[in-house]
Design an enzyme around this catalytic site. Structure first.
Site, short mmCIF file in Angstrom:
data_model
loop_
_atom_site.label_atom_id
_atom_site.label_comp_id
_atom_site.label_asym_id
_atom_site.label_seq_id
_atom_site.Cartn_x
_atom_site.Cartn_y
_atom_site.Cartn_z
N THR A 185 8.59 34.77 8.30
CA THR A 185 9.51 33.76 8.82
C THR A 185 9.99 32.91 7.65
OG1 THR A 185 7.72 32.20 9.15
CG2 THR A 185 8.27 33.61 11.02
N GLU A 329 10.19 36.60 14.93
CA GLU A 329 9.02 36.84 15.79
C GLU A 329 9.34 37.73 16.98
OE1 GLU A 329 9.90 33.98 14.45
OE2 GLU A 329 8.20 32.64 14.09
N LYS A 437 16.91 12.48 20.15
CA LYS A 437 16.48 11.74 21.35
C LYS A 437 16.97 10.31 21.26
CE LYS A 437 12.51 14.59 22.32
NZ LYS A 437 11.41 14.94 21.44
N TRP A 442 18.41 13.43 25.72
CA TRP A 442 18.57 14.37 24.61
C TRP A 442 20.03 14.61 24.31
CZ3 TRP A 442 14.73 18.59 26.75
CH2 TRP A 442 13.42 18.14 26.54
P1 AMP Z 1 14.98 33.53 12.10
O1 AMP Z 1 13.67 33.98 12.57
O2 AMP Z 1 14.99 33.08 10.68
O3 AMP Z 1 16.04 34.55 12.38
O4 AMP Z 1 15.39 32.21 12.91
C1 AMP Z 1 15.37 32.20 14.32
C2 AMP Z 1 15.99 30.93 14.82
O5 AMP Z 1 17.40 30.90 14.56
C3 AMP Z 1 15.91 30.78 16.33
O6 AMP Z 1 14.64 30.34 16.76
C4 AMP Z 1 17.01 29.78 16.60
O7 AMP Z 1 16.59 28.46 16.34
C5 AMP Z 1 18.06 30.16 15.57
N1 AMP Z 1 19.09 31.00 16.21
C6 AMP Z 1 19.21 32.33 16.18
N2 AMP Z 1 20.30 32.73 16.85
C7 AMP Z 1 20.89 31.61 17.34
C8 AMP Z 1 22.06 31.36 18.14
N3 AMP Z 1 22.88 32.32 18.53
N4 AMP Z 1 22.31 30.06 18.46
C9 AMP Z 1 21.51 29.06 18.05
N5 AMP Z 1 20.42 29.25 17.29
C10 AMP Z 1 20.10 30.50 16.94
#
Ligand code: AMP
Length: 540
Positions: A185, A329, A437, A442
């Site tokens: 991650t 994940e 917040k 929110w």
């Molecule tokens: P990663 O594991 O680095 O790909 O990050 C995942 C995170 O990216 C998710 O938990 C979201 O917070 C954000 N994310 C992915 N796709 C979207 C989307 N279409 N809109 C908003 N946030 C997103």
């Protein structure tokens, strides 16, 4: 009674075998790191994957050994992608844009034994090699003529290695639950965490991903994954495309709009990347009066896709946008915004509202939203809560962690906040730690940002909450201007048309650049630090 059916371990080698048998001559194009655009096929990628697996075993790779791979999206990378698990190894994707200390951490933490690297990225490895005691061999992914001079002794040449192998290697067999790949991650807080995908999770995930109401990928498509294979399991495209026998275009390392446009002109029908890539491409098309004649669908995810991008692709260029959400994940697919019949029936403007959501989950992914104490919340399209996931390709426990990452009922807290409509369409409103917040209510930072970037002179926007003595927090907007500096009153007027008064930002701050993470997302952590360093105060 026992079931009558055969054992058929779901291993990723089956995917590339299938592509080579049923779609052997389907073209796979790629911009090589050496320069020229090359054409190959699933037959040849399969052949090289087998030779490379044989070479790895010849070098001493044992089942369960980890091979780190730092490489751009090229056809060669596809052979490596299958060669490593086909030899019984584990493919650990490495993002060259990570900070050096993070790379050192993840390579040592995953206990990589071998490293694979594109020749242009060798300097990244050279700066950290002294801190990687477990690395035994480094293979440079090029031919003899392009082997770089290096302070690292005994570098191996990929093309020499595979040229020395006979055909006919048999894949290493094993249980479908064996590890196949590792992706860390992005680690915006604390150390990065390793997610270990199994052969089974990757195969099931790719099947779910290809389904008609998800990506709807087929052998009639030519797909270009702009998203790097080292981001979030490469959005599964390296598994999904050969699974259905799609033709592929690998864009190499050139991510400029010009470079991508040149590759799109190879007849690409389907492509995938984060929103910022598409914002730049759309601007380039506009400036140069270009069209996208072959492109039919674009999948946009990794961060929220602004409505303006969806509208431009669909209305001006006739390209269907699939807004998607997922995370490392989750292998990474969580949801895709394709249209169910009840959405198809809607007027085009209402469908655009739906496309601000990230769509619905496939079979094999379950989702729910809860309040802070874990009570389920209704799917009414309004109520916001924490988003949880469960599924065949969702993490259970991070690599080498003592405790599960899921609760007692097996649900994983995604860290995102969302509402869900009665049709199951998910609207991501925030990361739980980024939600603003104010006065007990929110405010969605994503909604504020998407509204601001609809202004033509706003290149990028980030909304964050600033501590406030009366309201707890108040939102401000940080903006990177486009070619001309936007008028603050125009941005405020845009926002006033969409938000209640108490949701509007208290201030708009211009910055030359907003800090990003190594995966290209806005880093609100660094942004807050930057504002603090400037002694930023809310206006009174
Ligand atoms: P990663 O594991 O680095 O790909 O990050 C995942 C995170 O990216 C998710 O938990 C979201 O917070 C954000 N994310 C992915 N796709 C979207 C989307 N279409 N809109 C908003 N946030 C997103």
């Amino acid at each position: 009674m026992q079931a009558s059916m055969q054992e058929f371990p779901l291993r990723v080698s089956e995917i590339i075998d299938h592509a080579a048998l049923l779609h052997p001559d389907r073209p796979v194009f790629g911009r090589s790191i050496e320069g020229p655009i090359l054409e190959t096929s699933w037959r040849e990628i399969h052949r090289d994957a087998k030779k490379f697996a044989a070479a790895l075993i010849g070098l001493g790779l044992k089942k369960g050994d980890v091979v780190g791979v730092m490489a751009w999206n090229t056809p060669r990378h596809l052979s490596v992608w299958y060669g490593i698990p086909g030899a019984g190894g584990i493919n650990h994707t490495l993002n060259p844009r990570l900070f050096a200390d993070q790379l050192v951490y993840i390579i040592n933490h995953a206990q990589d034994r071998f490293l694979m690297v594109d020749f242009d990225l060798l300097p990244v490895i050279e700066t950290i090699i002294d801190q990687l005691p477990l690395i035994e061999k480094i293979i440079v992914m090029t031919d003899r003529n392009h082997m770089p001079d290096s302070k690292i002794p005994d570098l191996l040449c990929y093309e020499d290695l595979i040229a020395a192998q006979p055909n006919g290697f048999d894949w290493v067999q094993g249980d479908e639950h064996e590890p196949c790949g590792i992706c860390y991650t992005s680690g915006t807080t604390g150390d990065p965490k390793g997610v270990v995908y199994s052969h089974r999770s990757n195969v099931l995930h790719a099947m779910a991903n290809c389904a008609a109401d998800m990506m709807g990928l087929s052998s009639n498509d030519r797909i270009m994954p702009v998203v790097p294979l080292f981001h979030a399991n490469g959005w599964s495209i390296a598994y999904s495309a050969p699974m259905v026998g799609a033709s592929v275009v690998m864009p190499g390392r050139d991510m400029t709009p010009q470079g991508l446009f040149e590759m799109l002109e190879l007849g690409v029908t389907f492509t995938a990347a984060v929103p910022t890539i598409w914002m730049q491409l759309l601007q380039y098309l506009e400036q140069n009066n270009l069209t996208l004649p072959s492109l039919e669908k674009v999948i946009i995810g990794g961060a929220s896709c602004p409505r303006s991008v969806v509208e431009m692709f669909q209305n001006k260029y006739g390209v269907q946008v699939l807004h998607a959400w997922g995370m490392t994940e989750m292998s990474p697919l969580g949801t895709i915004c394709s249209f169910k019949p009840e959405i198809m029936e809607m007027a085009p403007d209402n469908r655009l509202d739906i496309q601000e959501t990230v769509g619905h989950a496939p079979f094999s992914v379950s989702l729910k939203i809860t309040d802070d104490t874990g009570n389920d919340l209704p799917w009414d399209g309004k109520t916001q809560g924490r988003l949880w996931a469960k599924g065949a390709a969702v993490v259970k426990r991070y690599l080498k962690q003592e405790h599960d990452a899921v609760d007692v009922k097996g649900w994983f807290d995604t860290g995102d906040m969302a509402s869900i409509t009665s049709h199951g369409y998910v609207r991501i409103t925030d990361r739980s730690k980024d939600v603003i917040k104010s006065g007990g209510e929110w405010i969605s930072s994503i909604a504020l940002e998407n509204c601001a970037v609809a202004h033509p002179d706003v290149a990028e926007a980030a909304a964050i909450g600033i501590p406030h003595p009366k309201w707890g927090e108040r939102p401000i907007l940080v903006i990177v201007a486009g070619e001309t500096r936007p008028d603050i009153s125009e941005i405020m007027a845009l926002m006033a048309a969409k938000f209640a008064k108490w949701q509007l930002p208290d201030d708009i701050v211009f910055m030359a650049k907003i800090p990003h993470t190594a995966t290209g997302k806005i880093s609100k952590l660094l942004l807050r630090k930057k504002l603090a360093a400037q002694n930023y105060m809310l206006p009174v």
